[in-house]
Design a protein around this motif. Sequence first.
Motif, PDB file in Angstrom:
ATOM      1  N   ALA A 333       0.842  -1.206   0.000  1.00  0.00           N
ATOM      2  CA  ALA A 333       0.000   0.000   0.000  1.00  0.00           C
ATOM      3  C   ALA A 333       0.870   1.247   0.000  1.00  0.00           C
ATOM      4  N   SER A 334       0.420   2.246  -0.730  1.00  0.00           N
ATOM      5  CA  SER A 334       1.153   3.512  -0.738  1.00  0.00           C
ATOM      6  C   SER A 334       0.861   4.278   0.545  1.00  0.00           C
ATOM      7  N   ASP A 335       1.665   5.295   0.796  1.00  0.00           N
ATOM      8  CA  ASP A 335       1.421   6.142   1.961  1.00  0.00           C
ATOM      9  C   ASP A 335       0.025   6.754   1.891  1.00  0.00           C
ATOM     10  N   ALA A 336      -0.368   7.147   0.684  1.00  0.00           N
ATOM     11  CA  ALA A 336      -1.694   7.758   0.512  1.00  0.00           C
ATOM     12  C   ALA A 336      -2.798   6.741   0.815  1.00  0.00           C
ATOM     13  N   ASP A 337      -2.582   5.488   0.415  1.00  0.00           N
ATOM     14  CA  ASP A 337      -3.577   4.440   0.716  1.00  0.00           C
ATOM     15  C   ASP A 337      -3.769   4.304   2.222  1.00  0.00           C
ATOM     16  N   VAL A 338      -2.650   4.274   2.926  1.00  0.00           N
ATOM     17  CA  VAL A 338      -2.720   4.101   4.383  1.00  0.00           C
ATOM     18  C   VAL A 338      -3.426   5.302   5.014  1.00  0.00           C
ATOM     19  N   ALA A 339      -3.024   6.480   4.579  1.00  0.00           N
ATOM     20  CA  ALA A 339      -3.620   7.691   5.166  1.00  0.00           C
ATOM     21  C   ALA A 339      -5.117   7.741   4.893  1.00  0.00           C
ATOM     22  N   ASP A 340      -5.509   7.457   3.675  1.00  0.00           N
ATOM     23  CA  ASP A 340      -6.933   7.480   3.344  1.00  0.00           C
ATOM     24  C   ASP A 340      -7.709   6.459   4.162  1.00  0.00           C
ATOM     25  N   MET A 341      -7.144   5.263   4.267  1.00  0.00           N
ATOM     26  CA  MET A 341      -7.823   4.212   5.020  1.00  0.00           C
ATOM     27  C   MET A 341      -8.103   4.671   6.452  1.00  0.00           C
ATOM     28  N   MET A 342      -7.114   5.274   7.070  1.00  0.00           N
ATOM     29  CA  MET A 342      -7.273   5.652   8.468  1.00  0.00           C
ATOM     30  C   MET A 342      -8.173   6.880   8.630  1.00  0.00           C
ATOM     31  N   ILE A 343      -8.061   7.821   7.721  1.00  0.00           N
ATOM     32  CA  ILE A 343      -8.880   9.028   7.847  1.00  0.00           C
ATOM     33  C   ILE A 343     -10.346   8.733   7.530  1.00  0.00           C
ATOM     34  N   VAL A 344     -10.585   7.888   6.555  1.00  0.00           N
ATOM     35  CA  VAL A 344     -11.973   7.521   6.249  1.00  0.00           C
ATOM     36  C   VAL A 344     -12.611   6.844   7.466  1.00  0.00           C
ATOM     37  N   ALA A 345     -11.856   5.971   8.109  1.00  0.00           N
ATOM     38  CA  ALA A 345     -12.419   5.238   9.256  1.00  0.00           C
ATOM     39  C   ALA A 345     -12.793   6.191  10.391  1.00  0.00           C
ATOM     40  N   VAL A 346     -12.032   7.262  10.571  1.00  0.00           N
ATOM     41  CA  VAL A 346     -12.354   8.166  11.685  1.00  0.00           C
ATOM     42  C   VAL A 346     -13.287   9.291  11.274  1.00  0.00           C
ATOM     43  N   THR A 347     -13.695   9.294  10.015  1.00  0.00           N
ATOM     44  CA  THR A 347     -14.728  10.260   9.618  1.00  0.00           C
ATOM     45  C   THR A 347     -16.049   9.562   9.314  1.00  0.00           C
ATOM     46  N   ASP A 348     -16.089   8.242   9.567  1.00  0.00           N
ATOM     47  CA  ASP A 348     -17.359   7.537   9.430  1.00  0.00           C
ATOM     48  C   ASP A 348     -18.364   8.027  10.462  1.00  0.00           C
ATOM     49  N   HIS A 349     -17.839   8.580  11.537  1.00  0.00           N
ATOM     50  CA  HIS A 349     -18.719   9.136  12.566  1.00  0.00           C
ATOM     51  C   HIS A 349     -18.352  10.599  12.780  1.00  0.00           C
ATOM     52  N   PHE A 350     -19.253  11.308  13.414  1.00  0.00           N
ATOM     53  CA  PHE A 350     -19.125  12.761  13.511  1.00  0.00           C
ATOM     54  C   PHE A 350     -18.196  13.161  14.657  1.00  0.00           C
ATOM     55  N   TYR A 351     -17.198  13.946  14.325  1.00  0.00           N
ATOM     56  CA  TYR A 351     -16.450  14.709  15.306  1.00  0.00           C
ATOM     57  C   TYR A 351     -16.077  13.843  16.517  1.00  0.00           C
ATOM     58  N   LEU A 352     -15.342  12.777  16.219  1.00  0.00           N
ATOM     59  CA  LEU A 352     -15.018  11.780  17.248  1.00  0.00           C
ATOM     60  C   LEU A 352     -14.267  12.408  18.417  1.00  0.00           C
ATOM     61  N   ASP A 353     -14.709  12.057  19.607  1.00  0.00           N
ATOM     62  CA  ASP A 353     -14.045  12.494  20.844  1.00  0.00           C
ATOM     63  C   ASP A 353     -13.766  13.989  20.865  1.00  0.00           C
ATOM     64  N   GLY A 354     -14.764  14.762  20.530  1.00  0.00           N
ATOM     65  CA  GLY A 354     -14.601  16.218  20.565  1.00  0.00           C
ATOM     66  C   GLY A 354     -13.542  16.721  19.607  1.00  0.00           C
ATOM     67  N   GLY A 355     -13.309  15.964  18.556  1.00  0.00           N
ATOM     68  CA  GLY A 355     -12.328  16.373  17.550  1.00  0.00           C
ATOM     69  C   GLY A 355     -10.929  15.831  17.797  1.00  0.00           C
ATOM     70  N   HIS A 356     -10.682  15.303  18.992  1.00  0.00           N
ATOM     71  CA  HIS A 356      -9.325  14.861  19.331  1.00  0.00           C
ATOM     72  C   HIS A 356      -8.855  13.705  18.460  1.00  0.00           C
ATOM     73  N   THR A 357      -9.754  12.824  18.089  1.00  0.00           N
ATOM     74  CA  THR A 357      -9.327  11.646  17.325  1.00  0.00           C
ATOM     75  C   THR A 357      -8.684  12.064  16.000  1.00  0.00           C
ATOM     76  N   LEU A 358      -9.334  12.970  15.313  1.00  0.00           N
ATOM     77  CA  LEU A 358      -8.755  13.423  14.039  1.00  0.00           C
ATOM     78  C   LEU A 358      -7.500  14.265  14.294  1.00  0.00           C
ATOM     79  N   ASP A 359      -7.528  15.061  15.347  1.00  0.00           N
ATOM     80  CA  ASP A 359      -6.329  15.838  15.706  1.00  0.00           C
ATOM     81  C   ASP A 359      -5.140  14.903  15.924  1.00  0.00           C
ATOM     82  N   PHE A 360      -5.366  13.838  16.684  1.00  0.00           N
ATOM     83  CA  PHE A 360      -4.268  12.913  16.985  1.00  0.00           C
ATOM     84  C   PHE A 360      -3.783  12.231  15.705  1.00  0.00           C
TER      85      PHE A 360
END
Length: 711
Positions: A333-360
């Motif tokens: 997998a390319s770096d972009a594949d990995v990044a997309d996979m992880m970011i999509v998973a944490v945007t399946d739900h709204f504003y996880l953990d007060g935004g911290h999940t995406l921040d982290f």
Amino acid sequence: MSIRPADSTSNPPPGSTSEATSEATSEATSEATSEATSEATSEATSEVSSEVSSEVSSEVSSEVSSEVSSEVSSEVSSEVSSNPTPNLDIREWIRIGTLEEIDKNGPMVVKGIVVFQHEGSLYAVENRCPHMGFPLHLGSVCDGVLTCHWHHARFDVCSGGTLDPWADDVPAHAIAVQNGIVYANPRPKQPKNLDWHLHRLREGLEQNLSLIIAKSVVALVNAGVAPARIAEVGIDFGTSERSAGWGPGLTILAANLNVIAKLDTYGQILALVQGLVHVARDSAGRPKRHMLQPLPATEFGTPRLQEWYRRSVEVRDIDGAERVLLTVLGGDASDADVADMMIVAVTDHFYLDGGHTLDFHNKAFEALAAIRPELRPQVLSSLIPGLGNPTRSEELQNWQTPVDLVSPLFAAFRELENQLGRISPATLASGTSDSPTDRNASSIDGSASSIEGSASIMPSQTSPLLTDRQTRTDAEKIVDVLLGDDPGVIVETLTALLTSGVDPVHLSGLVALAAAKRIVHFHTQNDFGDWIAVLHTFTNAHAVHERLKQSQNPLATRAIYHVAMRIYRDRFLNIPSAALPKSDAADRAGYSTDLRQLLALTDKQQQVAEAATWVAHYIDTGQPMGPLWNTLGHLLLREDAEFHSFQMLEAAIKEHEDWEKSTRSIAKDAMRTLVLAATRYLAAHAPTARELPQVARIAWRLARGEKLFAE
Ligand code: FES
């Protein structure tokens, strides 16, 4: 009384033959001294004889003064970079005194080295307690233990090793006795080279010893070690040792590293110390992390594994998610594949953990640039524990009533799919039978009227942007809509913009700007705790902006909607709205553009408006930004700041950097907004007790050879 060097078999003076040295170290009696002299080669004898001359004393004096005494700033550099075991000539050793003098006078101090006589042996250590610099000749030696009398740190008088790790080891020096005269090697037995300082930094992290961490950072920075190399020690430690995975400490460290080029040398030290100490605190007393292994060789490709990852995150199966992630990272997998996979998973739900999940997630990906590639699986998988039970904002009552913000977003995501045709029905977050979010959202069936008592937010008016073809790129109007009080218009506008080809990166930059404006207009009449609400929204908007720069997956754009709804929800925190500062107000108040005045202002509590007025005056009079960022950095780093403040400054600086490249008319206002937002937030949270910066300052002053005990 017979006195001998404690380490008679080690560290022979290289200027003598080994035989002569061996004999010399067994002397103390005149007979032994005589043997040593006679058995030495004529060359060695000559060296020893001439060593007592004033000429040699002068040489030794000048050398030692540069290595042992007060110029520690340069000393650290030379220690780290120089060969620790050169063939030092006996003439270069330090003449301490005669055996009789030591016997008569007690501990003798010469050129920063103290020699103790204890239980018939001689011992030499640096006369400076490694803890905070107290003179060790004022300490006491009992049963082989040297005790400093300031904070009672204990040291093995022979090796210098401490029994109190918070104090650090004191450098010990070899002793030689020739012709009844005692000499000390100016170079310590165990030189503190680069590896030693890096190892000591790791120990400081493991034992949560802030002064050890600070001293290590100071030594490494003074030696010219790159901040990223220093931070890597903390990133490696935090991601391997903390069972809870990536947390606030690592986020602070990564954020500080992102802006470290804006800071002067002392600011860089503070930034690293603050980040590393928070990493150590986060891990203290917690169980160690044990990484799982990737799946055995599988024939399934990246797309299948990406789907497994997403489903694992959906059902909070962190073990499954970790194994799949590690498998993906070990595959093609390319770096972009990995990044997309992880970011999509944490945007399946709204504003996880007060935004911290995406921040982290954002900070972990940014940290990858600073570390060795082999740490990549360790760093990214450290995000997984945080996916075990994050708050999903669409499940919160206040996202559903009195205004339903959930259903319109699902509807918008369906529209995005239809319009863009790029979002797979199988993976679309809502409105499809097999999507993870759809299953989770079973209590929210996607219709705006599904939640009893909630008002529809579908647009009550047509968005002004949608009626004017020319305004699709009108950034100011987009920001106005985002700050408006009609969530339906906000959602409709976002969808219209995205489906008509507006770059999601550009749009998310405007969303971040709108969030910054919430901070600029946050009124101090609000509850103090509400600063965190507007802060969360802004830093999450920044994280969304940064992640979208790296992502091509349309699903990631859902994060724009999530944070836009947060901006909407923060609207009451701008009522009343704090007024923008005016430059002439600064003139009236007698403010200058001397940045020390800003620091003095924020020595008092709640100087929010005053600090903002000062900074507005500075900006509006065309002063350079570099010194201002450095000062704002110090305004932050001199405090016992908590993690959100670090996020605030970093996000403002990074968003500002983007606007610096823009030629749009809104850019000037955007940059002013970002600086004022950071200033107001930092001023609101200052001053504090400044305990941690004091630790860094102690380490800095010790390295400069200052005498803390004398003040
Ligand atoms: S124990 Fe020696 S200075 Fe603190």
